[in-house]
Design an enzyme around this catalytic site. Structure first.
Site, short mmCIF file in Angstrom:
data_model
loop_
_atom_site.label_atom_id
_atom_site.label_comp_id
_atom_site.label_asym_id
_atom_site.label_seq_id
_atom_site.Cartn_x
_atom_site.Cartn_y
_atom_site.Cartn_z
N HIS A 309 44.91 54.24 50.31
CA HIS A 309 44.32 55.01 49.20
C HIS A 309 44.42 54.17 47.94
O HIS A 309 45.37 53.42 47.74
CB HIS A 309 45.06 56.34 48.99
CG HIS A 309 44.26 57.33 48.21
ND1 HIS A 309 44.25 57.33 46.84
CD2 HIS A 309 43.44 58.32 48.60
CE1 HIS A 309 43.45 58.29 46.42
NE2 HIS A 309 42.94 58.91 47.46
N ASP A 366 42.11 62.31 54.91
CA ASP A 366 41.14 62.35 56.02
C ASP A 366 41.77 62.14 57.39
O ASP A 366 41.10 62.33 58.40
CB ASP A 366 40.07 61.27 55.79
CG ASP A 366 39.24 61.59 54.56
OD1 ASP A 366 39.15 60.74 53.66
OD2 ASP A 366 38.72 62.72 54.50
C1 SDX Z 1 39.10 59.50 50.08
O1 SDX Z 1 39.86 58.05 45.48
C2 SDX Z 1 40.06 59.22 45.95
O2 SDX Z 1 40.75 60.06 45.40
C3 SDX Z 1 39.35 59.50 47.27
C4 SDX Z 1 39.79 60.76 48.03
C5 SDX Z 1 39.34 62.05 47.32
O3 SDX Z 1 39.98 63.09 47.54
O4 SDX Z 1 38.28 62.02 46.65
O5 SDX Z 1 41.18 60.77 48.16
C6 SDX Z 1 39.14 60.82 49.40
O6 SDX Z 1 38.13 58.81 49.96
C7 SDX Z 1 40.30 59.03 50.86
C8 SDX Z 1 40.11 57.59 51.46
C9 SDX Z 1 39.32 57.69 52.74
N1 SDX Z 1 38.95 56.31 53.21
C10 SDX Z 1 39.56 55.81 54.31
O7 SDX Z 1 40.44 56.36 54.94
C11 SDX Z 1 39.00 54.45 54.74
C12 SDX Z 1 40.14 53.49 55.13
N2 SDX Z 1 40.83 53.09 53.91
C13 SDX Z 1 40.50 51.84 53.27
O8 SDX Z 1 39.18 51.47 53.38
C14 SDX Z 1 41.12 51.69 51.87
O9 SDX Z 1 42.44 51.98 52.02
C15 SDX Z 1 40.54 52.49 50.72
C16 SDX Z 1 39.07 52.27 50.56
C17 SDX Z 1 40.82 53.95 50.88
C18 SDX Z 1 41.24 52.01 49.44
O10 SDX Z 1 40.88 50.69 49.29
P1 SDX Z 1 41.47 49.80 48.07
O11 SDX Z 1 42.32 50.60 47.17
O12 SDX Z 1 40.33 49.09 47.48
O13 SDX Z 1 42.47 48.82 48.82
P2 SDX Z 1 42.08 47.38 49.30
O14 SDX Z 1 40.84 47.46 50.11
O15 SDX Z 1 42.12 46.48 48.11
O16 SDX Z 1 43.28 47.06 50.31
C19 SDX Z 1 44.48 46.46 49.85
C20 SDX Z 1 45.03 45.75 51.10
C21 SDX Z 1 44.01 44.79 51.75
O17 SDX Z 1 44.76 43.81 52.45
P3 SDX Z 1 45.10 42.37 51.68
O18 SDX Z 1 43.79 41.83 51.16
O19 SDX Z 1 46.09 42.74 50.60
O20 SDX Z 1 45.73 41.54 52.79
O21 SDX Z 1 45.29 46.74 52.11
C22 SDX Z 1 44.45 46.50 53.24
C23 SDX Z 1 43.32 45.63 52.76
O22 SDX Z 1 42.77 44.88 53.82
N3 SDX Z 1 43.97 47.81 53.69
C24 SDX Z 1 43.89 48.18 54.98
C25 SDX Z 1 43.44 49.52 54.95
N4 SDX Z 1 43.26 49.92 53.66
C26 SDX Z 1 43.58 48.85 52.90
N5 SDX Z 1 44.13 47.52 56.14
C27 SDX Z 1 43.93 48.22 57.28
N6 SDX Z 1 43.50 49.52 57.34
C28 SDX Z 1 43.25 50.20 56.19
N7 SDX Z 1 42.81 51.46 56.23
#
Ligand code: SDX
Length: 436
Positions: A309, A366
């Site tokens: 998140h 989710d």
């Molecule tokens: C919602 O914002 C809100 O409030 C949204 C929400 C609401 O109520 O409106 O809460 C609802 O959208 C919840 C989120 C649902 N999405 C998912 O579950 C999709 C999976 N999650 C990821 O795509 C990700 O965690 C996000 C999009 C939710 C957040 O992405 P960020 O904050 O941009 O984090 P990032 O992509 O910069 O990741 C930081 C690191 C990275 O690794 P490094 O580059 O540091 O090595 O964490 C890793 C990412 O690769 N990472 C994950 C991961 N999420 C982040 N690795 C594996 N699996 C994951 N799910």
């Protein structure tokens, strides 16, 4: 409230120093007010994804990402799910206080009166190809509401925002149920004046002329809990879209339609459907560790859907409640869903794995929601629609707050990294050449 700047940040650029006020709110993040930065320094800030930027002042929701706290108008979600229903929360978000008896009766009456969709809008369903995703249908039909209902914009805001809010929250619920019935070729079921908001939705979804639907009180309670937990979440992607589009003084329906489109993305609200698809894939494959390895691999686009998140650095408090509701409800209906076991195993592995722990990646709202929707009989392509129905009052509340605060039109700057000036002689005159 916004407290007067008690301190200032000193920005040194070369031999110059610029004093920038530090803004503190009621609680949570403090911010450096850079609204005069370009005028004073000729420079702007850079923050792609806006993860370090407050785009507005808001008093609707408060999140503490480090502690895993979420409050609507100061009330913790844990209190709300135990003590009130979704329509109370809808009123709370839009008006700032829970409704008194008289306000609640009036709001409930408005929701009932506005539960019928304009009959002419039913023809829209015939124009969508079979298999159209209900989020696309919903976004299109909400936009079309501007042609069927009185405009809701800055001018009409002075009128009764209640009727606009009720209309959006109530008619869209009917639209969603009709879209589902259309997708399975069944006759639509009309809303009933004698049913509560959530009971009406379930009845419109599952009742049929040949097979009456038994409205189980526990299913109604659970749907109220799920809708309350999804009702608002401060400046998430879709709410930011709503505030941005609304700042151009677009009418409310087009604004909500854009919010729905943003929410449908798999990184946002679309994740609840993606989680179930992922859990099923893992369950059928049987090698859960293979998928954990894929999620960690830089060269692999696979991510653990429902994990991570932008704001939470611990468990999403909504996921904590939903996980417990999963256990209770599946036990109550004697449902043994193997995907719940897979979800539990995934959570157990990931919350011990340094890759996830170091990045503070935990289950979000989710991760478990889809398990509950499956148990309630909601089809997977309707999962994100459920999220959208619940988020409607949050979007309306933010639209009202934004448009009522005299916000300027949202128009960020950029750092240009394109080509330098192209000389005139490098541009071939195509009007006199043979290319065309
Ligand atoms: C919602 O914002 C809100 O409030 C949204 C929400 C609401 O109520 O409106 O809460 C609802 O959208 C919840 C989120 C649902 N999405 C998912 O579950 C999709 C999976 N999650 C990821 O795509 C990700 O965690 C996000 C999009 C939710 C957040 O992405 P960020 O904050 O941009 O984090 P990032 O992509 O910069 O990741 C930081 C690191 C990275 O690794 P490094 O580059 O540091 O090595 O964490 C890793 C990412 O690769 N990472 C994950 C991961 N999420 C982040 N690795 C594996 N699996 C994951 N799910």
């Amino acid at each position: 409230m916004v407290k007067k700047p008690a301190e200032f940040a000193i920005l040194k650029i070369g031999d110059r120093e610029v004093k920038l006020p530090i803004i503190a709110g009621t609680e949570g993040d403090c911010g450096i007010d850079v609204s005069s930065l370009r005028k004073e320094t000729g420079m702007i800030t850079v923050d792609p994804g806006l993860g370090n930027t407050a785009a507005c002042y808001s008093s609707i929701s408060y999140i503490n990402g480090e502690k895993g706290e979420l409050r609507y108008r100061g009330i913790p979600i844990e209190e709300l799910v135990k003590k009130v229903q979704f329509i109370d929360v809808a009123y709370l978000l839009v008006h700032g206080e829970l409704p008194g008896t008289e306000e609640r009766r009036k709001f409930s009456d408005l929701l009932n009166v506005d539960s019928l969709m304009h009959e002419d809008m039913r023809h829209f369903f015939d124009l969508f190809p079979q298999g159209s995703h209900p989020m696309h249908i919903l976004s299109t039909m909400i936009n079309a509401m501007a042609s069927f209902y009185p405009n809701v914009d800055l001018k009409s805001l002075a009128d009764d925002i209640d009727s606009s809010c009720a209309r959006v929250i109530s008619i869209v619920r009917t639209m969603a149920a009709f879209a589902y019935k259309k997708s399975i070729g069944e006759p639509v079921v009309y809303p009933r004046h004698d049913l509560s908001y959530c009971a009406n939705f379930l009845n419109m979804m599952f009742d049929s002329p040949v097979k009456p639907y038994h409205i189980h009180p526990e299913t109604v309670r659970l749907l109220n809990v799920l809708f309350i937990l999804h009702a608002d979440h401060e400046q998430n992607c879709s709410t930011t879209v709503v505030r941005s589009i609304g700042s151009a003084q677009v009418n409310l329906y087009a604004t909500i339609s854009a919010g729905i489109s943003a929410l449908s993305g798999p990184l946002h609200g679309g994740a609840n459907q993606a989680v179930i698809e992922m859990l099923r894939m893992i369950h059928e494959d049987g090698d859960i560790n293979k998928f954990v390895r894929m999620a960690k691999a830089k060269d692999n686009a696979f991510r653990l859907m429902g994990f991570g998140h932008r704001v939470y650095r611990t468990f999403d408090p909504r996921a904590v409640i939903i996980r417990q509701e999963c256990e209770n409800y599946l036990n109550l209906i004697h449902c043994n869903d193997p995907l719940l076991d897979t979800a539990h195993r995934l959570e157990e592995i990931a919350t011990k794995d340094p890759y996830f722990v170091d990045r503070q990646l935990y289950p979000n709202v989710d991760f478990y929601t889809g398990i509950l929707y499956r148990a309630m009989g909601i089809p997977e392509n309707m999962f994100t629609v459920m999220f959208a129905l619940a988020r409607l009052p949050g979007w309306v509340a933010h639209w009202k707050e934004m448009i009522g605060s005299g916000t300027k039109i949202v128009r960020p700057r950029q750092i240009y990294i394109g080509k330098e000036l192209v000389a005139s002689e490098e541009v071939e005159d195509r009007n006199n050449s043979k290319i065309i």
